[in-house]
Design a protein around this motif. Structure first.
Motif, mmCIF file in Angstrom:
data_model
loop_
_atom_site.group_PDB
_atom_site.id
_atom_site.type_symbol
_atom_site.label_atom_id
_atom_site.label_comp_id
_atom_site.label_asym_id
_atom_site.label_seq_id
_atom_site.Cartn_x
_atom_site.Cartn_y
_atom_site.Cartn_z
ATOM 1 N N TYR A 34 0.839 -1.197 0.000
ATOM 2 C CA TYR A 34 0.000 0.000 0.000
ATOM 3 C C TYR A 34 0.877 1.252 0.000
ATOM 4 C CZ TYR A 34 -3.624 3.331 1.363
ATOM 5 O OH TYR A 34 -4.490 4.401 1.402
ATOM 6 N N THR A 35 0.587 2.169 -0.923
ATOM 7 C CA THR A 35 1.358 3.414 -1.020
ATOM 8 C C THR A 35 0.453 4.644 -1.002
ATOM 9 O OG1 THR A 35 1.318 3.288 -3.446
ATOM 10 C CG2 THR A 35 3.235 2.314 -2.319
ATOM 11 N N GLY A 36 -0.810 4.476 -0.620
ATOM 12 C CA GLY A 36 -1.754 5.577 -0.652
ATOM 13 C C GLY A 36 -1.506 6.618 0.429
ATOM 14 N N ARG A 37 -2.081 7.784 0.239
ATOM 15 C CA ARG A 37 -1.960 8.873 1.209
ATOM 16 C C ARG A 37 -2.974 8.738 2.334
ATOM 17 N NH1 ARG A 37 -2.318 13.909 -2.758
ATOM 18 N NH2 ARG A 37 -3.835 12.480 -3.676
ATOM 19 N N THR A 38 -4.104 8.068 2.063
ATOM 20 C CA THR A 38 -5.124 7.871 3.093
ATOM 21 C C THR A 38 -4.675 6.790 4.056
ATOM 22 O OG1 THR A 38 -6.920 8.533 1.619
ATOM 23 C CG2 THR A 38 -7.518 7.194 3.530
ATOM 24 N N THR A 39 -4.706 7.072 5.346
ATOM 25 C CA THR A 39 -4.415 6.068 6.354
ATOM 26 C C THR A 39 -5.566 5.064 6.396
ATOM 27 O OG1 THR A 39 -3.095 7.584 7.690
ATOM 28 C CG2 THR A 39 -4.041 5.674 8.826
ATOM 29 N N ILE A 40 -5.236 3.761 6.406
ATOM 30 C CA ILE A 40 -6.249 2.701 6.429
ATOM 31 C C ILE A 40 -6.144 1.946 7.748
ATOM 32 C CG2 ILE A 40 -7.190 0.680 5.280
ATOM 33 C CD1 ILE A 40 -7.251 3.180 3.518
ATOM 34 N N VAL A 41 -7.284 1.859 8.459
ATOM 35 C CA VAL A 41 -7.382 1.091 9.696
ATOM 36 C C VAL A 41 -8.285 -0.108 9.428
ATOM 37 C CG1 VAL A 41 -8.036 1.126 12.131
ATOM 38 C CG2 VAL A 41 -7.119 3.194 11.053
ATOM 39 N N TYR A 42 -7.851 -1.283 9.869
ATOM 40 C CA TYR A 42 -8.622 -2.492 9.581
ATOM 41 C C TYR A 42 -8.386 -3.550 10.652
ATOM 42 C CZ TYR A 42 -4.252 -4.531 7.769
ATOM 43 O OH TYR A 42 -2.964 -5.005 7.643
ATOM 44 N N GLY A 43 -9.066 -4.693 10.497
ATOM 45 C CA GLY A 43 -8.922 -5.822 11.411
ATOM 46 C C GLY A 43 -8.878 -7.114 10.622
ATOM 47 N N HIS A 44 -9.733 -8.075 11.010
ATOM 48 C CA HIS A 44 -9.971 -9.321 10.268
ATOM 49 C C HIS A 44 -8.910 -10.388 10.487
ATOM 50 C CE1 HIS A 44 -11.844 -11.875 7.338
ATOM 51 N NE2 HIS A 44 -10.860 -11.773 6.467
ATOM 52 N N THR A 45 -7.644 -10.047 10.286
ATOM 53 C CA THR A 45 -6.556 -11.010 10.453
ATOM 54 C C THR A 45 -5.809 -10.692 11.741
ATOM 55 O OG1 THR A 45 -6.300 -11.184 8.045
ATOM 56 C CG2 THR A 45 -4.490 -11.992 9.403
ATOM 57 N N PRO A 46 -6.006 -11.510 12.801
ATOM 58 C CA PRO A 46 -5.410 -11.148 14.094
ATOM 59 C C PRO A 46 -3.892 -11.166 14.085
ATOM 60 C CG PRO A 46 -6.407 -13.342 14.178
ATOM 61 C CD PRO A 46 -6.798 -12.745 12.864
ATOM 62 N N VAL A 47 -3.344 -10.179 14.778
ATOM 63 C CA VAL A 47 -1.895 -10.037 14.938
ATOM 64 C C VAL A 47 -1.587 -9.874 16.420
ATOM 65 C CG1 VAL A 47 -1.510 -9.051 12.647
ATOM 66 C CG2 VAL A 47 -2.084 -7.534 14.552
ATOM 67 N N PRO A 48 -0.389 -10.234 16.861
ATOM 68 C CA PRO A 48 -0.071 -10.104 18.289
ATOM 69 C C PRO A 48 -0.083 -8.661 18.781
ATOM 70 C CG PRO A 48 1.501 -11.549 17.184
ATOM 71 C CD PRO A 48 0.697 -10.889 16.107
ATOM 72 N N ASP A 49 0.380 -7.736 17.935
ATOM 73 C CA ASP A 49 0.441 -6.324 18.297
ATOM 74 C C ASP A 49 0.097 -5.482 17.074
ATOM 75 O OD1 ASP A 49 1.696 -6.368 21.122
ATOM 76 O OD2 ASP A 49 3.088 -7.594 19.935
ATOM 77 N N ALA A 50 -0.545 -4.347 17.319
ATOM 78 C CA ALA A 50 -0.854 -3.419 16.229
ATOM 79 C C ALA A 50 0.408 -2.665 15.855
ATOM 80 C CB ALA A 50 -1.951 -2.453 16.663
ATOM 81 N N GLU A 51 0.872 -2.875 14.628
ATOM 82 C CA GLU A 51 2.089 -2.220 14.158
ATOM 83 C C GLU A 51 1.830 -1.613 12.783
ATOM 84 O OE1 GLU A 51 5.046 -5.279 14.228
ATOM 85 O OE2 GLU A 51 5.383 -5.105 16.394
#
Length: 278
Positions: free
Chosen positions: A206-223
């Motif tokens: 992703y190289t867009g200027r809009t920040t994208i916040v999402y979920g769906h695929t669990p990760v140990p920490d939000a990075e």
């Protein structure tokens, strides 16, 4: 109403660039109402319950000027899906919250509609929890899910939220392809050794200027990955519930109170090959 009219109506719900922050984006709750209450309180919200368990009602008062935004997957796997919905529905109705649907929410809506769906991946727990709920509440939940925009684009275009993510060229559009990507992401068509779909890690490119916040695929920490952030940190699997304060870019978490569901695949499992996330 024609298909094009429906798309225009959907786009009007999604394009909320006129809505300015500050916002608190909240990751996949999956029925973990206790952790949701704890996270809201940590973020400065007041949560007040009234009534009996059969007709419970909740009022959530935010810190001055702030609103919460939920990334979907409100139901399944956790112990109190009806109460999660009471909290989120109350906030949206009061104008102090927004929400987009997750794939679990859409599947549960189909069950509420009387469709033949398999109660897998924790949906059996949600169905059991809804069994004693009043008929009026079930109807309200059906109506609520039907009104949710598939993504939300805020803050003069600075930030957007969709359950599984969204590519920048999809913003400002409403179509079946956009809806599928927002709910499920992009898969390779293959399955891993756990029998689950292998998903492309779209955020890595992703190289867009809009920040994208999402979920769906669990990760140990939000990075942060470029200007994207996954805030599903596996609360129902014993991880934590995560929020992003915007525009501060501050990550706030509360730990899970228990392991409510054992994951089929350990979350944070290494991707099988570059560009693809398990």
């Amino acid at each position: 109403m024609s298909r094009f009219d429906l798309q225009d109506e959907e786009l009007a719900r999604c394009d909320r660039r006129d809505e300015r922050g500050p916002f608190d984006f909240i990751g996949d709750v999956h029925g973990c109402a206790g952790e949701l209450e704890a996270l809201l309180i940590k973020l400065g919200y007041d949560v007040a319950w009234r009534g009996t368990r059969a007709d419970a009602y909740v009022t959530v008062t935010p810190p001055a000027g702030r609103r919460a935004v939920f990334v979907g997957d409100l139901v399944d796997r956790g112990p109190r899906a009806p109460d999660v919905l009471r909290i989120v529905m109350s906030m949206v109705e009061a104008g102090v919250g927004f929400a987009v649907p997750g794939n679990h929410d859409v599947k549960f809506q189909r069950w509420l509609d009387g469709k033949d769906v398999k109660p897998t991946h924790g949906m059996d727990r949600t169905i059991a929890q809804f069994d004693p709920q009043p008929k009026a509440f079930r109807g309200a939940v059906r109506s609520f899910f039907r009104t949710l925009p598939i993504y939300l684009w805020f803050d003069a275009g600075a930030i957007a939220v969709a359950h599984a993510g969204i590519k920048e060229e999809m913003l400002g559009r409403a179509s079946g392809d956009v809806r599928r990507f927002c709910l499920y992401g992009e898969t390779s068509g293959e399955t891993d050794k756990f029998g689950l779909p292998i998903r492309y890690h779209w955020a890595a490119e992703y190289t867009g200027r809009t920040t994208i916040v999402y979920g769906h695929t669990p990760v140990p920490d939000a990075e942060w990955v470029h200007t994207t952030l996954c805030i599903d940190t596996g609360c129902c699997f014993g991880g934590k519930l995560t929020a992003l304060r915007w525009p501060e870019r501050e990550i706030v978490t509360v730990p899970a109170g228990d392991i409510y569901t054992m994951p089929v695949r350990p979350f944070g499992h290494p991707p099988p090959r570059p560009g693809v996330v398990a």
